[in-house]
Design a protein around this motif. Structure first.
Motif, PDB file in Angstrom:
ATOM      1  N   ALA A   1      -7.424   2.281  -3.531  1.00  7.57           N
ATOM      2  CA  ALA A   1      -6.230   1.729  -4.181  1.00  7.57           C
ATOM      3  C   ALA A   1      -6.473   0.281  -4.588  1.00  7.57           C
ATOM      4  O   ALA A   1      -7.344  -0.396  -4.039  1.00  7.57           O
ATOM      5  N   ASN A   2      -5.698  -0.150  -5.542  1.00  9.60           N
ATOM      6  CA  ASN A   2      -5.645  -1.533  -6.056  1.00  9.60           C
ATOM      7  C   ASN A   2      -6.749  -1.843  -7.083  1.00  9.60           C
ATOM      8  O   ASN A   2      -6.488  -2.490  -8.079  1.00  9.60           O
ATOM      9  N   LEU A   3      -7.996  -1.439  -6.780  1.00  9.16           N
ATOM     10  CA  LEU A   3      -9.140  -1.788  -7.639  1.00  9.16           C
ATOM     11  C   LEU A   3      -9.163  -3.291  -7.942  1.00  9.16           C
ATOM     12  O   LEU A   3      -9.493  -3.709  -9.049  1.00  9.16           O
TER      13      LEU A   3
ATOM     14  N   GLY B   1      -4.739  -4.516  -9.243  1.00 10.71           N
ATOM     15  CA  GLY B   1      -3.628  -3.570  -9.437  1.00 10.71           C
ATOM     16  C   GLY B   1      -2.940  -3.196  -8.138  1.00 10.71           C
ATOM     17  O   GLY B   1      -2.805  -2.013  -7.803  1.00 10.71           O
ATOM     18  N   PHE B   2      -2.481  -4.227  -7.421  1.00 13.87           N
ATOM     19  CA  PHE B   2      -1.884  -4.019  -6.095  1.00 13.87           C
ATOM     20  C   PHE B   2      -0.717  -3.026  -6.154  1.00 13.87           C
ATOM     21  O   PHE B   2       0.221  -3.192  -6.954  1.00 13.87           O
ATOM     22  N   ASP B   3      -0.804  -1.991  -5.325  1.00  7.97           N
ATOM     23  CA  ASP B   3       0.228  -0.934  -5.227  1.00  7.97           C
ATOM     24  C   ASP B   3       0.429  -0.174  -6.531  1.00  7.97           C
ATOM     25  O   ASP B   3       1.452   0.504  -6.710  1.00  7.97           O
ATOM     26  N   SER B   4      -0.533  -0.277  -7.451  1.00  7.97           N
ATOM     27  CA  SER B   4      -0.346   0.335  -8.763  1.00  7.97           C
ATOM     28  C   SER B   4      -1.539   1.173  -9.220  1.00  7.97           C
ATOM     29  O   SER B   4      -1.367   2.275  -9.740  1.00  7.97           O
TER      30      SER B   4
ATOM     31  N   SER C   1      -5.330  -1.495  10.260  1.00 13.68           N
ATOM     32  CA  SER C   1      -4.166  -0.721   9.819  1.00 13.68           C
ATOM     33  C   SER C   1      -3.582  -1.339   8.560  1.00 13.68           C
ATOM     34  O   SER C   1      -3.622  -2.559   8.373  1.00 13.68           O
ATOM     35  N   THR C   2      -3.055  -0.479   7.696  1.00 14.96           N
ATOM     36  CA  THR C   2      -2.410  -0.966   6.473  1.00 14.96           C
ATOM     37  C   THR C   2      -1.268  -1.902   6.841  1.00 14.96           C
ATOM     38  O   THR C   2      -1.050  -2.925   6.184  1.00 14.96           O
ATOM     39  N   GLU C   3      -0.571  -1.565   7.919  1.00 15.94           N
ATOM     40  CA  GLU C   3       0.559  -2.394   8.349  1.00 15.94           C
ATOM     41  C   GLU C   3       0.091  -3.832   8.630  1.00 15.94           C
ATOM     42  O   GLU C   3       0.699  -4.795   8.161  1.00 15.94           O
TER      43      GLU C   3
ATOM     44  N   TYR D   1      -5.558 -13.278   0.881  1.00 20.44           N
ATOM     45  CA  TYR D   1      -4.793 -13.337   2.139  1.00 20.44           C
ATOM     46  C   TYR D   1      -5.375 -12.407   3.196  1.00 20.44           C
ATOM     47  O   TYR D   1      -5.149 -12.580   4.385  1.00 20.44           O
ATOM     48  N   ARG D   2      -6.092 -11.391   2.739  1.00 15.44           N
ATOM     49  CA  ARG D   2      -6.667 -10.424   3.668  1.00 15.44           C
ATOM     50  C   ARG D   2      -8.077 -10.828   4.108  1.00 15.44           C
ATOM     51  O   ARG D   2      -8.638 -10.220   5.038  1.00 15.44           O
ATOM     52  N   ALA D   3      -8.641 -11.825   3.431  1.00 15.89           N
ATOM     53  CA  ALA D   3     -10.039 -12.192   3.682  1.00 15.89           C
ATOM     54  C   ALA D   3     -10.283 -12.544   5.151  1.00 15.89           C
ATOM     55  O   ALA D   3     -11.330 -12.199   5.716  1.00 15.89           O
TER      56      ALA D   3
ATOM     57  N   GLY E   1       5.255   4.886   0.614  1.00 12.11           N
ATOM     58  CA  GLY E   1       5.874   3.589   0.295  1.00 12.11           C
ATOM     59  C   GLY E   1       5.285   2.951  -0.944  1.00 12.11           C
ATOM     60  O   GLY E   1       5.811   1.964  -1.451  1.00 12.11           O
ATOM     61  N   HIS E   2       4.177   3.501  -1.433  1.00 11.27           N
ATOM     62  CA  HIS E   2       3.567   3.054  -2.691  1.00 11.27           C
ATOM     63  C   HIS E   2       2.791   4.238  -3.263  1.00 11.27           C
ATOM     64  O   HIS E   2       2.324   5.102  -2.517  1.00 11.27           O
ATOM     65  N   PRO E   3       2.663   4.283  -4.598  1.00  4.96           N
ATOM     66  CA  PRO E   3       2.137   5.502  -5.222  1.00  4.96           C
ATOM     67  C   PRO E   3       0.633   5.509  -5.484  1.00  4.96           C
ATOM     68  O   PRO E   3       0.084   6.507  -5.955  1.00  4.96           O
ATOM     69  N   ASP E   4      -0.068   4.385  -5.206  1.00  3.17           N
ATOM     70  CA  ASP E   4      -1.453   4.247  -5.677  1.00  3.17           C
ATOM     71  C   ASP E   4      -2.428   5.262  -5.078  1.00  3.17           C
ATOM     72  O   ASP E   4      -3.120   5.979  -5.807  1.00  3.17           O
ATOM     73  N   ASN E   5      -2.488   5.351  -3.740  1.00  2.00           N
ATOM     74  CA  ASN E   5      -3.409   6.321  -3.134  1.00  2.00           C
ATOM     75  C   ASN E   5      -2.960   7.761  -3.370  1.00  2.00           C
ATOM     76  O   ASN E   5      -3.776   8.628  -3.720  1.00  2.00           O
ATOM     77  N   VAL E   6      -1.671   8.028  -3.167  1.00  2.00           N
ATOM     78  CA  VAL E   6      -1.216   9.425  -3.285  1.00  2.00           C
ATOM     79  C   VAL E   6      -1.355   9.928  -4.726  1.00  2.00           C
ATOM     80  O   VAL E   6      -1.694  11.090  -4.958  1.00  2.00           O
TER      81      VAL E   6
ATOM     82  N   ALA F   1      -2.658  -5.257   7.547  1.00  2.00           N
ATOM     83  CA  ALA F   1      -3.179  -5.877   6.322  1.00  2.00           C
ATOM     84  C   ALA F   1      -2.049  -6.252   5.364  1.00  2.00           C
ATOM     85  O   ALA F   1      -2.194  -7.169   4.557  1.00  2.00           O
ATOM     86  N   ARG F   2      -0.917  -5.551   5.426  1.00  2.00           N
ATOM     87  CA  ARG F   2       0.234  -5.923   4.580  1.00  2.00           C
ATOM     88  C   ARG F   2       0.999  -7.090   5.206  1.00  2.00           C
ATOM     89  O   ARG F   2       1.594  -7.889   4.501  1.00  2.00           O
ATOM     90  N   HIS F   3       0.938  -7.175   6.510  1.00  3.38           N
ATOM     91  CA  HIS F   3       1.621  -8.244   7.216  1.00  3.38           C
ATOM     92  C   HIS F   3       1.005  -9.607   6.867  1.00  3.38           C
ATOM     93  O   HIS F   3       1.674 -10.639   6.945  1.00  3.38           O
TER      94      HIS F   3
HETATM   95  N1  HSE Z   1      -1.756  -0.815  -2.091  1.00  2.00           N
HETATM   96  C1  HSE Z   1      -1.847  -0.672  -0.667  1.00  2.00           C
HETATM   97  C2  HSE Z   1      -2.186  -1.996  -0.033  1.00  2.00           C
HETATM   98  C3  HSE Z   1      -2.901   0.352  -0.356  1.00  2.00           C
HETATM   99  O1  HSE Z   1      -3.056  -2.690  -0.559  1.00  2.00           O
HETATM  100  O2  HSE Z   1      -1.582  -2.366   0.973  1.00  2.00           O
HETATM  101  C4  HSE Z   1      -3.084   0.594   1.112  1.00  2.00           C
HETATM  102  O3  HSE Z   1      -2.355   1.659   1.563  1.00  2.00           O
END
Ligand code: HSE
Length: 328
Positions: free
Chosen positions: A18-20, A23-26, A180-182, A231-233, A134-139, A184-186
């Motif tokens: 996802a994201n590439l 393209g976050f969440d897209s 966890s995605t949680e 922010y995730r670095a 919660g977001h459509p990118d992976n699914v 990494a989103r936090h």
């Molecule tokens: N777009 C999501 C993210 C993908 O970067 O948090 C991970 O599930």
């Protein structure tokens, strides 16, 4: 509507990135790495068997994600199938940014729908999957295959699917730790500035146009991001260096895969620098104290492949039947 007695469905569903980059969440792209989910009506009880690395940590009762997602399909279709036999094997590393949970959700939706005669449309399944994740990118990528561009407002997801360029290879470096995605989103800020938003709109639009028109030389400039990767670095030692340096070591571009910690590099098929690129990813992670395993993949052009298991096939154990196709 009746569940056909004795019917068994098997679904092979692709992993995704996802994201590439921008393209976050897209943006999402399906990858040639798979999970298999087999589903049949249970005989008075639910039996769930999970095969594959890390699967023993996943619930094998009615709290199982695949079971729960299947029940959503039955409820939506107005049928009752309270007991299920579910068997799963996955080559997709868990909690590494390669869409393992999205693949499980999509596989469960598709298998349950097929089991009851496919009353729900593909679009309905996409809407359900986007809400669940919660977001459509992976699914979206796992459901439609190829490259999927989508927008989701929390109620409806719209998408366009692009055919991946034939000369794209995908190198993933998968660190041996989970993120966890949680978490990494936090790490992301609640708000960002206009300059960063404009930066990402430009890069994401350019990336989609470059992928659609086959202008692969634009990918390196287009894969840059200011919304999430910086922010995730701190959670992924070595990532920032790889994203800066990969294009100088033979990559068309590089990005964090989903929420990480996997890093993905795109490479032109047949590139003489493929070995150099792979070594650069492994060594750069190693210098940052991270052991990573690499896999060369292709974009997967198809979504889930659905088949009905014949009585003859069902006599052969599940893992025996799929063993010619699994990676490990
Ligand atoms: N777009 C999501 C993210 C993908 O970067 O948090 C991970 O599930």
């Amino acid at each position: 509507m009746n569940v056909l007695a004795g019917r068994t469905i098997i679904v092979k569903v692709p992993a995704s990135t996802a994201n590439l980059g921008p393209g976050f969440d897209s943006l999402g792209m399906a990858l040639s790495l798979f999970a298999w989910i087999e589903m049949a009506e249970g005989n008075g009880q639910t039996v769930i068997k999970m095969h594959g690395s890390g699967m023993d940590s996943i619930p094998a009762d009615k709290n199982n994600l695949i079971y729960k997602v299947a029940q959503l399909v039955f409820r939506e279709a107005g049928v009752s199938v309270p007991e299920l036999n579910i068997t799963m094997y996955s080559d997709i590393p868990l909690t590494r940014g390669l869409g393992s949970s999205a693949s499980a959700i999509v596989g469960a939706l598709v298998a349950a729908n097929a089991l009851i005669g496919s009353p729900l449309t593909e679009d309905k399944l996409f809407q359900m999957a986007s809400k669940l994740e919660g977001h459509p990118d992976n699914v979206g990528a796992s459901l439609f295959g190829g490259i999927v561009i989508s927008a989701f407002d929390g109620r409806r997801a719209d998408h366009v699917r692009l055919e991946p360029h034939q000369a794209l290879d995908v190198l993933v470096a998968v660190p041996r730790f989970q993120l966890s995605t949680e978490k990494a989103r936090h790490a992301l800020p609640k708000q960002i500035g206009m300059a960063d938003a404009v930066f990402n709109v430009g890069r994401s639009s350019l990336l989609v146009a470059a992928l659609a028109s086959g202008q692969l030389h634009l990918i390196a400039a287009a894969m840059k991001d200011r919304l999430h990767q910086p922010y995730r670095a701190a959670l992924i030692p070595g990532m920032a260096e790889i994203l800066d340096g990969a294009a100088h070591h033979g990559a068309l571009g590089a990005a964090l895969s989903g929420a990480g910690p996997t890093v993905l590099a795109l490479c032109e098929t047949g590139s003489p620098r493929a070995g150099e690129l792979e070594k650069y990813l492994i060594d750069t992670f190693a210098e940052a104290g991270v052991t990573a395993d690499t896999m060369w993949l292709k974009p997967c052009v198809t979504g889930p492949v659905i088949a009905e298991v014949t009585d003859e096939q069902a006599k052969v154990p599940f893992m025996e039947r799929i063993k010619g196709e699994v990676r490990a």
